[in-house]
Write a protein that holds these residues in place. Structure first.
Motif, PDB file in Angstrom:
ATOM      1  N   GLN A 128       0.836  -1.210   0.000  1.00  0.00           N
ATOM      2  CA  GLN A 128       0.000   0.000   0.000  1.00  0.00           C
ATOM      3  C   GLN A 128       0.865   1.253   0.000  1.00  0.00           C
ATOM      4  OE1 GLN A 128      -2.644   0.231   3.324  1.00  0.00           O
ATOM      5  NE2 GLN A 128      -4.097   1.513   2.273  1.00  0.00           N
ATOM      6  N   LEU A 129       0.296   2.318  -0.606  1.00  0.00           N
ATOM      7  CA  LEU A 129       0.886   3.662  -0.536  1.00  0.00           C
ATOM      8  C   LEU A 129      -0.036   4.549   0.271  1.00  0.00           C
ATOM      9  CD1 LEU A 129       2.027   4.210  -4.219  1.00  0.00           C
ATOM     10  CD2 LEU A 129       3.528   4.179  -2.219  1.00  0.00           C
ATOM     11  N   LEU A 130       0.533   5.353   1.177  1.00  0.00           N
ATOM     12  CA  LEU A 130      -0.272   6.223   2.018  1.00  0.00           C
ATOM     13  C   LEU A 130       0.310   7.633   2.028  1.00  0.00           C
ATOM     14  CD1 LEU A 130      -0.724   3.901   5.138  1.00  0.00           C
ATOM     15  CD2 LEU A 130      -2.398   4.307   3.317  1.00  0.00           C
ATOM     16  N   ASN A 131      -0.580   8.630   2.158  1.00  0.00           N
ATOM     17  CA  ASN A 131      -0.190  10.008   2.500  1.00  0.00           C
ATOM     18  C   ASN A 131       0.866  10.574   1.560  1.00  0.00           C
ATOM     19  OD1 ASN A 131      -1.888   9.741   4.754  1.00  0.00           O
ATOM     20  ND2 ASN A 131      -0.215   8.895   5.973  1.00  0.00           N
ATOM     21  N   VAL A 132       0.590  10.537   0.273  1.00  0.00           N
ATOM     22  CA  VAL A 132       1.508  11.164  -0.687  1.00  0.00           C
ATOM     23  C   VAL A 132       1.343  12.671  -0.609  1.00  0.00           C
ATOM     24  CG1 VAL A 132       2.164  11.370  -3.102  1.00  0.00           C
ATOM     25  CG2 VAL A 132       1.406   9.167  -2.195  1.00  0.00           C
ATOM     26  N   THR A 133       2.444  13.397  -0.360  1.00  0.00           N
ATOM     27  CA  THR A 133       2.437  14.859  -0.326  1.00  0.00           C
ATOM     28  C   THR A 133       3.415  15.370  -1.364  1.00  0.00           C
ATOM     29  OG1 THR A 133       4.183  15.045   1.328  1.00  0.00           O
ATOM     30  CG2 THR A 133       1.929  14.759   2.142  1.00  0.00           C
ATOM     31  N   SER A 134       3.770  16.637  -1.257  1.00  0.00           N
ATOM     32  CA  SER A 134       4.710  17.201  -2.228  1.00  0.00           C
ATOM     33  C   SER A 134       6.140  16.748  -1.984  1.00  0.00           C
ATOM     34  CB  SER A 134       4.636  18.732  -2.194  1.00  0.00           C
ATOM     35  OG  SER A 134       4.990  19.213  -0.910  1.00  0.00           O
ATOM     36  N   ASP A 135       6.470  16.285  -0.755  1.00  0.00           N
ATOM     37  CA  ASP A 135       7.846  15.885  -0.474  1.00  0.00           C
ATOM     38  C   ASP A 135       7.968  14.584   0.319  1.00  0.00           C
ATOM     39  OD1 ASP A 135       6.895  16.724   1.944  1.00  0.00           O
ATOM     40  OD2 ASP A 135       8.490  18.163   2.344  1.00  0.00           O
TER      41      ASP A 135
END
Length: 614
Positions: free
Chosen positions: A40-47
């Motif tokens: 799973q991928l979680l909480n993708v932000t700009s950095d």
């Protein structure tokens, strides 16, 4: 995403259960091969982004597990990696990748390293979010009392399209797009902004801004102070206009950022007067003021403007013009004849304010004139110099004289031209009968062809056949009573120019002498036009005068379905349609329900028509 994660765990657990169930006591020392999943991928932000891994079986055990990542596919621990530092016995582990570049696509895999080497889970990819743009704010230049020039430069778009840019400004620090702003195109690069509608002598704070899908970014803040601006002043409407005076004024609504040391009104006979012309001071400061203009010249056009002065100079309101009253007299003609002579009007017997009038002109302010109809066999009347009985009122002084104490005038029935001299105190009342005369008329210049007075219309009406020549209006076979038209339109002048006729036809005349010194006429040819007529909507079918029935008439074949209208002079300026018993200007087309031969009549004064199938 969570549902996929659960399904994967269940699938892996089911597989593991089957494998464990397959083991026997004889081989219970056998260990499973290590197996790893990226789940799973979680909480993708700009950095940053969080990647979840899952160890199905650790076998002889892993010495390290975590997530490796790269901007290219199939990342390994030789690329960037983040090791998991949490509880070693946990099957599921989360690793947060930080320090990522914004708006960049990454590939990530869970990894685990043991005695037999490193294994990897499935590959996931994700793109970090954009950030707000980066920009600079330009210095403020060309500063005036109400404007300035600024701008900025979008140096970094932040990984998304810059959809709008400009500057924000206000009187408080750190302005935002919720304050005043400009809009100066979009995208990367430098731009110039015009700051308008500023207040004078005021400090403003400015920041460049640019907006993309991540939000709005701002440049550094700069500040500047406007110069003192001119005041804002409005000119009041002109009221209480007399022959020699008027009242106006103005209001200073904004001081320009400095004290208004003087305000008032300037006036002149020329447009846009200034303080070098005549002025009336109205005090100082903001607010309204009233100006009284006196010693004016009668019947003269004047221009006025409010003004206000501060340290920046003098500002003016809009130019307002007015004309003083002329020295014109209006006398009323009350009497016992009024109600009977003016049917359907609000006029009443012996009521000066509800009576016909005689009026003077600017050129001859003491000489009054007007036409009055008296219908009774014997009519009593007087002159009233006011619209009431307050006087002075004038009666018969004998032999054409006016007398304030005189009795009523007595006149037989007739349409009277009444003149009065307010200085010599004399009058004339001559009964007139009007007609058309001239080379275009049936009797030439020898005598007039008579018209008929209509009390309900208050006009002289009738039809005269005219040839292509000239005509005038004359009364009583006497050139002392004649009207032509100097302007060549429908206005009339005493002893005016002959009126030309270009087309021979039967003309319907209206001579209107009901408004003192503002006499008019109409002379119209009439015809039918429409898709029901022989000429269609392109050509009129002319009508002629029926002297017996006093109407215009024509007999013609009409088509059905189709319609028609009555039109004057082969043009659309004057046309009638609608109900036959109450025709209206520009009214609806008149429908023809059955084809055939018809006789149609039209009364151009009372606006009635008949349509008879032959």
């Amino acid at each position: 995403m969570k549902r996929i994660f659960i399904y994967r765990i269940l699938a892996i657990l089911v597989t593991a259960t089957i494998l464990f169930a397959a083991c026997t006591k004889e081989n219970e020392e056998v260990r499973l091969n290590p197996t790893l999943a990226t789940t799973q991928l979680l909480n993708v932000t700009s950095d940053a982004a969080t990647v979840v891994g899952f160890v199905v079986a650790e076998g002889d055990g892993f010495t390290e597990k975590g997530v490796c990542y790269n901007t290219a596919t199939a990342p390994t621990i030789a690329n960037s990696k983040v090791a998991y530092t949490g509880q070693a016995t946990t099957a599921t582990f989360n690793v947060t990748l930080t320090g990522l570049a914004y708006a960049t696509k990454y590939y990530a895999r869970a990894y685990a390293t043991g005695a037999n080497g490193t294994i990897y889970g499935e590959e996931y990819n994700f793109t970090t979010l954009p950030v707000v743009p980066t920009l600079t704010t330009a210095a403020i230049t060309v500063i005036t009392g109400n404007s300035a020039m600024g701008g900025g430069n979008v140096t970094v778009t932040g990984g998304a399209e810059v959809t709008v840019r400009g500057v924000v400004y206000g009187i408080n620090a750190a302005p935002t797009v919720a304050d005043s702003k400009t809009t100066d195109d979009k995208g990367l690069g430098a731009f110039v902004s015009t700051l308008a509608s500023l207040k004078g002598n005021t400090t403003y704070y400015v920041r460049a801004y640019a907006t993309n899908s991540a939000g709005t970014g701002y440049g550094p803040e700069v500040s500047f102070k406007t110069l003192v601006d001119l005041p804002v002043v409005t000119t009041a409407a002109v009221t209480e206009v007399t022959k020699v005076s008027a009242v106006t004024g103005g209001e200073v609504t904004y001081d320009g950022g400095a004290a208004v040391t003087e305000k008032g009104l300037v006036w002149s006979k020329n447009a846009n007067p200034t303080i070098t012309d005549t002025k009336i001071a109205g005090g100082a400061g903001i607010g309204a003021f009233v100006s009284n203009l006196t010693d004016l010249t009668l019947f003269t056009t004047y221009h006025v403007r409010a003004y206000a002065t501060n340290s920046a100079g003098t500002a003016y309101g809009e130019d307002v013009q007015f004309t003083t009253l002329a020295n014109i007299r209006t006398w009323n003609i009350p009497g016992d004849y009024v109600a009977a002579s003016y049917p359907g009007s609000t006029f009443a017997d012996w009521s000066p304010d509800k009576s016909p009038q005689v009026i003077s002109t600017v050129a001859a302010p003491d000489n009054l004139e007007g036409y009055v109809y008296m219908a009774k066999a014997n009519n009593e009347w007087k002159f009233a110099s006011q619209p009431n009985w307050d006087g002075p009122n004038y009666g018969d002084g004998g032999t054409g004289k006016l007398d304030a104490n005189g009795g009523n005038f007595s006149s037989p029935a007739g349409y009277y031209k009444i003149n009065a001299d307010a200085v010599a105190m004399t009058y004339t009342a001559v009964a007139t009968v009007w007609g058309v005369i001239g080379s275009a008329s049936p009797k030439g210049w020898d005598d007039e062809t008579p018209l008929t007075y209509s009390p309900s219309l208050r006009t002289w009406i009738g039809s005269v056949h005219l040839t292509a020549a000239e005509f005038k209006f004359r009364a009583n076979h006497n050139w002392g009573f004649n009207y032509g038209s100097n302007a060549g339109n429908e206005t009339l002048n005493h002893d005016g120019s002959n009126i030309p006729v270009t087309i021979e036809a039967d003309y319907a005349f209206t001579l209107d002498l009901s408004q003192p010194n503002a006499y008019t006429y109409t002379a119209n040819r009439w015809g039918l036009i429409g898709d029901a007529t022989p000429g269609g909507w392109d050509n009129d079918t002319d009508m002629t005068w029926d002297a017996t029935n006093k109407v215009m008439t024509v007999t013609l074949d009409l088509k059905s379905p189709g319609s028609f209208k009555f039109r004057a002079n082969d043009g659309w300026d004057i046309n009638y349609g609608g109900s036959l018993n109450a025709l209206s200007a520009g009214g609806d087309n008149i429908a023809v329900t059955a084809a055939g031969n018809y006789t149609i009549t039209f009364d151009p004064w009372n606006l009635k028509a008949t349509v008879t199938k032959n």
